[in-house]
Design a protein around this motif. Sequence first.
Motif, short mmCIF file in Angstrom:
data_model
loop_
_atom_site.label_atom_id
_atom_site.label_comp_id
_atom_site.label_asym_id
_atom_site.label_seq_id
_atom_site.Cartn_x
_atom_site.Cartn_y
_atom_site.Cartn_z
N CYS A 91 21.92 -24.23 -8.22
CA CYS A 91 21.62 -25.67 -8.15
C CYS A 91 20.30 -25.96 -8.84
O CYS A 91 19.33 -25.21 -8.68
N ASP A 92 20.25 -27.05 -9.61
CA ASP A 92 19.02 -27.51 -10.25
C ASP A 92 18.72 -28.90 -9.72
O ASP A 92 19.29 -29.89 -10.17
N VAL A 93 17.83 -28.99 -8.74
CA VAL A 93 17.57 -30.27 -8.10
C VAL A 93 16.73 -31.22 -8.97
O VAL A 93 16.64 -32.40 -8.65
N PHE A 94 16.15 -30.74 -10.05
CA PHE A 94 15.34 -31.60 -10.91
C PHE A 94 16.08 -32.05 -12.16
O PHE A 94 15.48 -32.57 -13.09
N ASN A 95 17.39 -31.86 -12.20
CA ASN A 95 18.19 -32.27 -13.36
C ASN A 95 18.50 -33.76 -13.24
O ASN A 95 19.40 -34.16 -12.52
N TYR A 96 17.76 -34.57 -13.96
CA TYR A 96 17.93 -36.02 -13.89
C TYR A 96 18.96 -36.54 -14.90
O TYR A 96 19.21 -37.74 -14.98
N SER A 97 19.59 -35.64 -15.67
CA SER A 97 20.57 -36.07 -16.67
C SER A 97 21.94 -36.35 -16.05
O SER A 97 22.80 -36.94 -16.69
N ILE A 98 22.16 -35.95 -14.80
CA ILE A 98 23.41 -36.21 -14.11
C ILE A 98 23.35 -37.62 -13.52
O ILE A 98 22.38 -37.97 -12.85
N GLU A 99 24.40 -38.39 -13.76
CA GLU A 99 24.44 -39.76 -13.26
C GLU A 99 25.68 -39.99 -12.41
O GLU A 99 26.67 -39.29 -12.56
N THR A 101 27.86 -43.50 -10.33
CA THR A 101 27.97 -44.96 -10.29
C THR A 101 27.79 -45.45 -8.86
O THR A 101 28.43 -44.96 -7.93
N MET A 102 26.87 -46.40 -8.71
CA MET A 102 26.64 -47.02 -7.40
C MET A 102 26.58 -48.53 -7.61
O MET A 102 25.79 -49.01 -8.42
N TYR A 103 27.44 -49.24 -6.90
CA TYR A 103 27.55 -50.69 -7.03
C TYR A 103 27.76 -51.11 -8.48
O TYR A 103 27.20 -52.09 -8.95
N GLY A 104 28.56 -50.32 -9.20
CA GLY A 104 28.91 -50.66 -10.58
C GLY A 104 27.87 -50.30 -11.63
O GLY A 104 28.04 -50.61 -12.80
N ARG A 105 26.79 -49.65 -11.24
CA ARG A 105 25.73 -49.27 -12.19
C ARG A 105 25.55 -47.76 -12.21
O ARG A 105 25.71 -47.09 -11.20
N LYS A 106 25.19 -47.24 -13.37
CA LYS A 106 24.89 -45.82 -13.51
C LYS A 106 23.50 -45.55 -12.96
O LYS A 106 22.53 -46.25 -13.29
N VAL A 107 23.42 -44.53 -12.09
CA VAL A 107 22.16 -44.17 -11.45
C VAL A 107 21.93 -42.68 -11.68
O VAL A 107 22.81 -41.87 -11.40
N PRO A 108 20.73 -42.29 -12.20
CA PRO A 108 20.46 -40.86 -12.34
C PRO A 108 20.26 -40.22 -10.97
O PRO A 108 19.71 -40.84 -10.06
N MET A 109 20.72 -38.97 -10.84
CA MET A 109 20.57 -38.28 -9.56
C MET A 109 19.12 -37.85 -9.35
O MET A 109 18.50 -37.25 -10.23
N SER A 110 18.61 -38.16 -8.19
CA SER A 110 17.25 -37.75 -7.82
C SER A 110 17.31 -36.35 -7.23
O SER A 110 18.39 -35.86 -6.89
N PRO A 111 16.16 -35.69 -7.08
CA PRO A 111 16.16 -34.39 -6.40
C PRO A 111 16.79 -34.47 -5.01
O PRO A 111 17.50 -33.56 -4.59
N ASP A 112 16.58 -35.57 -4.31
CA ASP A 112 17.16 -35.73 -2.98
C ASP A 112 18.69 -35.83 -3.06
O ASP A 112 19.39 -35.29 -2.21
N ASP A 113 19.22 -36.50 -4.10
CA ASP A 113 20.67 -36.58 -4.29
C ASP A 113 21.27 -35.20 -4.54
O ASP A 113 22.31 -34.85 -3.98
N HIS A 114 20.61 -34.41 -5.40
CA HIS A 114 21.08 -33.04 -5.67
C HIS A 114 21.05 -32.20 -4.39
O HIS A 114 21.99 -31.45 -4.10
N PHE A 115 19.96 -32.32 -3.63
CA PHE A 115 19.83 -31.54 -2.40
C PHE A 115 20.89 -31.97 -1.38
O PHE A 115 21.45 -31.13 -0.68
N ALA A 116 21.16 -33.26 -1.31
CA ALA A 116 22.19 -33.75 -0.39
C ALA A 116 23.56 -33.20 -0.78
O ALA A 116 24.35 -32.80 0.08
N ASP A 117 23.85 -33.15 -2.10
CA ASP A 117 25.12 -32.57 -2.56
C ASP A 117 25.19 -31.08 -2.21
O ASP A 117 26.24 -30.58 -1.83
#
Length: 136
Positions: A91-99, A101-117
């Motif tokens: 796992c690379d929690v600092f990879n911000y290139s992964i996006e 869709t939330m509420y119809g918009r593209k959102v980059p994954m934060s370290p917290d999003d990666h960790f939650a996954d």
Amino acid sequence: MADYLEELINIPFGPLGIIAMPGCEEIGKKIDNYLVKWRKERENEHKETITFRGYERGSYLIDVTCPRFGSGEAKGTIKRSVRGLDLYIVCDVFNYSIEYTMYGRKVPMSPDDHFADLKRIIAATQGKAKRVNVIM
């Protein structure tokens, strides 16, 4: 004492499984290719014993997904059984290139999003894997 150490035989803890989280697919494939080649070429007189069942395989990668709902919430899904496997999750929690869709918009994954996954995938194993190791 040295003779005793030379006679030791390392047996696998369990059959190997590798999970490459989103953003780590490329390095996961490199690790998998190396292990497949190395285990195939390695001389081991005990390969055919039941202890080494599943030692040589065509691939050790396990496909996972973390699909998102419209609100941004997600769930972890493992595409095959991990029962009895010695899992390694890359796992690379600092990879911000992964996006996503939330509420119809593209959102980059934060370290917290990666960790939650990562936590979702660990929870999806439901204690069935023999061992879970995280390479972050």
